[in-house]
Design a protein around this motif. Structure first.
Motif, PDB file in Angstrom:
ATOM      1  N   ASP A 159      10.241 -11.315  -8.933  1.00  0.00           N
ATOM      2  CA  ASP A 159      10.062 -10.213  -9.466  1.00  0.00           C
ATOM      3  C   ASP A 159      10.414  -9.081  -8.722  1.00  0.00           C
ATOM      4  OD1 ASP A 159       9.037  -7.836 -10.952  1.00  0.00           O
ATOM      5  OD2 ASP A 159       8.365  -9.294 -12.565  1.00  0.00           O
ATOM      6  N   PRO A 160      10.950  -8.040  -9.065  1.00  0.00           N
ATOM      7  CA  PRO A 160      11.712  -6.894  -8.130  1.00  0.00           C
ATOM      8  C   PRO A 160      10.275  -6.146  -7.284  1.00  0.00           C
ATOM      9  CG  PRO A 160      12.904  -6.665  -9.982  1.00  0.00           C
ATOM     10  CD  PRO A 160      12.004  -7.721 -10.268  1.00  0.00           C
ATOM     11  N   ILE A 161       9.295  -6.334  -8.263  1.00  0.00           N
ATOM     12  CA  ILE A 161       7.905  -5.574  -7.668  1.00  0.00           C
ATOM     13  C   ILE A 161       7.474  -6.176  -6.585  1.00  0.00           C
ATOM     14  CG2 ILE A 161       6.138  -6.742  -9.150  1.00  0.00           C
ATOM     15  CD1 ILE A 161       6.294  -3.071  -8.371  1.00  0.00           C
ATOM     16  N   GLU A 162       7.774  -7.725  -6.386  1.00  0.00           N
ATOM     17  CA  GLU A 162       7.135  -8.411  -5.236  1.00  0.00           C
ATOM     18  C   GLU A 162       7.873  -8.200  -3.928  1.00  0.00           C
ATOM     19  OE1 GLU A 162       7.733 -12.575  -6.026  1.00  0.00           O
ATOM     20  OE2 GLU A 162       6.868 -12.244  -8.128  1.00  0.00           O
ATOM     21  N   ALA A 163       8.922  -7.014  -4.091  1.00  0.00           N
ATOM     22  CA  ALA A 163       9.438  -6.252  -2.921  1.00  0.00           C
ATOM     23  C   ALA A 163       8.587  -5.742  -1.912  1.00  0.00           C
ATOM     24  CB  ALA A 163      10.592  -5.809  -3.122  1.00  0.00           C
ATOM     25  N   TRP A 164       7.208  -5.341  -2.592  1.00  0.00           N
ATOM     26  CA  TRP A 164       6.210  -4.393  -2.009  1.00  0.00           C
ATOM     27  C   TRP A 164       4.975  -5.316  -1.780  1.00  0.00           C
ATOM     28  CZ3 TRP A 164       9.794  -2.274  -5.336  1.00  0.00           C
ATOM     29  CH2 TRP A 164      10.467  -1.133  -4.796  1.00  0.00           C
ATOM     30  N   ASP A 165       4.438  -5.053  -0.890  1.00  0.00           N
ATOM     31  CA  ASP A 165       3.069  -5.712  -0.609  1.00  0.00           C
ATOM     32  C   ASP A 165       2.003  -5.013  -1.124  1.00  0.00           C
ATOM     33  OD1 ASP A 165       0.892  -6.876   0.379  1.00  0.00           O
ATOM     34  OD2 ASP A 165       1.439  -7.238   2.549  1.00  0.00           O
ATOM     35  N   LEU A 166       1.707  -5.602  -2.366  1.00  0.00           N
ATOM     36  CA  LEU A 166       0.879  -4.546  -3.247  1.00  0.00           C
ATOM     37  C   LEU A 166      -0.633  -4.600  -2.688  1.00  0.00           C
ATOM     38  CD1 LEU A 166       2.019  -5.178  -6.784  1.00  0.00           C
ATOM     39  CD2 LEU A 166       2.705  -3.309  -5.196  1.00  0.00           C
ATOM     40  N   VAL A 167      -0.938  -5.601  -2.245  1.00  0.00           N
ATOM     41  CA  VAL A 167      -2.263  -5.932  -1.741  1.00  0.00           C
ATOM     42  C   VAL A 167      -2.696  -4.977  -0.480  1.00  0.00           C
ATOM     43  CG1 VAL A 167      -3.970  -7.468  -0.457  1.00  0.00           C
ATOM     44  CG2 VAL A 167      -2.466  -8.428  -2.280  1.00  0.00           C
ATOM     45  N   ALA A 168      -1.489  -5.010   0.352  1.00  0.00           N
ATOM     46  CA  ALA A 168      -1.839  -4.359   1.557  1.00  0.00           C
ATOM     47  C   ALA A 168      -1.769  -2.650   1.320  1.00  0.00           C
ATOM     48  CB  ALA A 168      -0.381  -4.416   2.545  1.00  0.00           C
ATOM     49  N   ILE A 169      -1.034  -2.330   0.368  1.00  0.00           N
ATOM     50  CA  ILE A 169      -0.835  -0.723  -0.106  1.00  0.00           C
ATOM     51  C   ILE A 169      -2.135  -0.346  -0.766  1.00  0.00           C
ATOM     52  CG2 ILE A 169       0.593   0.633  -1.785  1.00  0.00           C
ATOM     53  CD1 ILE A 169       3.107  -0.906  -0.991  1.00  0.00           C
ATOM     54  N   ALA A 170      -2.653  -1.424  -1.804  1.00  0.00           N
ATOM     55  CA  ALA A 170      -4.029  -1.069  -2.253  1.00  0.00           C
ATOM     56  C   ALA A 170      -5.062  -0.881  -1.266  1.00  0.00           C
ATOM     57  CB  ALA A 170      -4.367  -1.916  -3.220  1.00  0.00           C
ATOM     58  N   GLY A 171      -4.796  -1.625  -0.158  1.00  0.00           N
ATOM     59  CA  GLY A 171      -6.078  -1.711   0.775  1.00  0.00           C
ATOM     60  C   GLY A 171      -6.093  -0.363   1.638  1.00  0.00           C
ATOM     61  N   GLN A 172      -4.781   0.212   1.911  1.00  0.00           N
ATOM     62  CA  GLN A 172      -4.388   1.387   2.487  1.00  0.00           C
ATOM     63  C   GLN A 172      -5.233   2.633   1.587  1.00  0.00           C
ATOM     64  OE1 GLN A 172      -4.296   1.633   5.279  1.00  0.00           O
ATOM     65  NE2 GLN A 172      -3.010   0.012   6.244  1.00  0.00           N
ATOM     66  N   TYR A 173      -4.797   2.460   0.386  1.00  0.00           N
ATOM     67  CA  TYR A 173      -5.384   3.572  -0.366  1.00  0.00           C
ATOM     68  C   TYR A 173      -7.085   3.445  -0.404  1.00  0.00           C
ATOM     69  CZ  TYR A 173      -1.012   4.980  -3.136  1.00  0.00           C
ATOM     70  OH  TYR A 173      -0.019   5.281  -3.597  1.00  0.00           O
ATOM     71  N   GLU A 174      -7.411   2.307  -0.813  1.00  0.00           N
ATOM     72  CA  GLU A 174      -8.968   2.097  -0.658  1.00  0.00           C
ATOM     73  C   GLU A 174      -9.600   2.583   0.449  1.00  0.00           C
ATOM     74  OE1 GLU A 174      -8.862  -1.887  -1.590  1.00  0.00           O
ATOM     75  OE2 GLU A 174      -8.572  -1.766  -3.832  1.00  0.00           O
ATOM     76  N   ALA A 175      -8.871   2.357   1.769  1.00  0.00           N
ATOM     77  CA  ALA A 175      -9.453   2.542   3.037  1.00  0.00           C
ATOM     78  C   ALA A 175      -9.460   4.518   3.238  1.00  0.00           C
ATOM     79  CB  ALA A 175      -8.515   1.961   4.046  1.00  0.00           C
ATOM     80  N   PHE A 176      -8.259   4.959   2.654  1.00  0.00           N
ATOM     81  CA  PHE A 176      -8.367   6.216   2.500  1.00  0.00           C
ATOM     82  C   PHE A 176      -9.632   6.979   1.787  1.00  0.00           C
ATOM     83  CE2 PHE A 176      -6.891  10.262   0.528  1.00  0.00           C
ATOM     84  CZ  PHE A 176      -6.458  11.067   1.573  1.00  0.00           C
ATOM     85  N   VAL A 177      -9.971   6.386   0.654  1.00  0.00           N
ATOM     86  CA  VAL A 177     -10.990   6.796  -0.080  1.00  0.00           C
ATOM     87  C   VAL A 177     -12.224   6.778   0.433  1.00  0.00           C
ATOM     88  CG1 VAL A 177     -12.150   6.464  -2.343  1.00  0.00           C
ATOM     89  CG2 VAL A 177      -9.454   6.630  -2.425  1.00  0.00           C
ATOM     90  N   ARG A 178     -12.442   5.375   1.158  1.00  0.00           N
ATOM     91  CA  ARG A 178     -13.605   4.905   1.491  1.00  0.00           C
ATOM     92  C   ARG A 178     -14.018   6.119   2.899  1.00  0.00           C
ATOM     93  NH1 ARG A 178     -12.025  -0.418   1.152  1.00  0.00           N
ATOM     94  NH2 ARG A 178     -11.347  -0.245   3.621  1.00  0.00           N
ATOM     95  N   ALA A 179     -12.942   6.330   3.363  1.00  0.00           N
ATOM     96  CA  ALA A 179     -13.182   7.212   4.838  1.00  0.00           C
ATOM     97  C   ALA A 179     -13.393   8.505   4.407  1.00  0.00           C
ATOM     98  CB  ALA A 179     -11.759   7.087   5.625  1.00  0.00           C
TER      99      ALA A 179
END
Length: 329
Positions: A205-225
């Motif tokens: 699937d084209p969406i699999e070209a992005w590492d969604l787990v890693a991107i979500a983790g960076q968003y979540e780290a930003f919010v936590r900080a």
């Protein structure tokens, strides 16, 4: 990063290479990956408080502000000199003293860029279900050139579905189309298409070209900080140097999200995708610190000027978005 109610997170932007390890060694915008480098900090500081007015800042004031961020006097002067040589700043002398301001082209570029960051994730998802595909072919022995092109495509919002086939959920606008046309991609074809489920076990699937787990983790780290700092900001407990550094830090980190997540279609993402919350936190921190940060910058600049520097003003997220529309992109 510390995220208690007593501490503002340190300026520690995440490394894009953690999500996209192929971006190193040849990106067309290497300085944007350099985190809080002296030149990057200088541009952020000058733009954050003079972009609307292109106010002149005494070089001593810029050095002092960078010093508060941990940059040595020699390093700060070198950064200012290099930015002037690159055409980002222009200088003027007044006797023994010098001042700098953003050049007109730099101000236009930064206004458009700031507007894109401010507008990121502000609008409803209007994806039409089609993908833009860039297919290109380069000789395998041109490794340096390939890495540079991969970095360039990343900055334009594309990701590799396969080695020579890169995808984006968005139709290229005039700027992106011009940059693609100017890119030295070798043999290249650009087209729009819809994904067809063929049922093959090996299909991707084209969406699999992005590492969604890693991107979500960076968003979540930003919010936590940053989210735990909001009560102190709302109560006026973050002021002076701390306000300037926090405002610089939250912008320096948040501005990377449009690269790692080029507004991927919501309907293709996991539930509770944290993009909207990250934007809310960013706006609350950036806008909430505008007044105290502006006050401190004015106090520093006033040490090196005869009159009060009234043309120094911190703009809000909404003002950044509005200002960007005054420039043709």
């Amino acid at each position: 990063m510390p995220a208690s109610e007593q501490n503002v997170p340190a300026v520690d932007p995440f490394d894009i290479g953690e999500i996209f390890p192929d971006t190193g060694g040849g990106s067309v915008l290497p300085r944007r990956q350099a985190g809080s480098s002296p030149q990057g900090l200088a541009v952020t500081l000058v733009a954050d408080y003079t972009l609307g007015t292109r106010a002149w800042l005494p070089s001593a004031a810029i050095v002092a502000l960078l010093g508060e961020a941990g940059v040595s006097s020699a390093g700060a002067r070198t950064a200012v000199s290099r930015l002037a040589n690159r055409g980002v700043l222009e200088g003027a002398r007044h006797g023994r003293h010098s001042s700098y301001r953003l050049t007109s082209p730099a101000a236009a570029h930064l206004s458009v860029g700031g507007g894109r960051i401010a507008a990121f994730a502000a609008s409803a998802d209007t994806w039409d279900g089609s993908w833009t595909l860039v297919a290109f072919s380069l000789p395998k022995d041109q490794g340096t050139r390939r890495r540079a092109l991969r970095g360039q495509l990343r900055w334009l919002g594309y990701a590799p579905l396969y080695d020579g086939l890169w995808v984006s959920p968005h139709s290229p606008g005039p700027r992106a189309a011009a940059e693609l046309a100017a890119a030295d991609l070798g043999a290249m074809t650009v087209f729009r298409a819809r994904h067809v489920e063929a049922g093959a076990a090996a299909g991707r699937d084209p969406i699999e070209a992005w590492d969604l787990v890693a991107i979500a983790g960076q968003y979540e780290a930003f919010v936590r900080a940053w989210e735990p700092v909001l009560p102190r900001i709302r109560s006026g407990g973050v002021r002076g140097v701390e306000a300037v550094q926090a405002r610089t830090g939250v912008m320096d980190t948040y501005r990377r999200f449009p690269v790692v997540d080029p507004l991927l279609p919501t309907r293709l993402l996991p539930p509770d995708w944290p993009r909207s919350r990250a934007r809310e936190v960013f706006a609350a921190v950036y806008d909430g610190l505008a007044e105290p940060a502006q006050e401190h910058v004015r106090e520093v600049v006033a040490r090196f000027t005869d009159g009060p520097p009234r043309d120094i003003r911190a703009r809000t997220v909404a003002e950044l978005s509005a200002a960007a529309s005054t420039y043709v992109d």
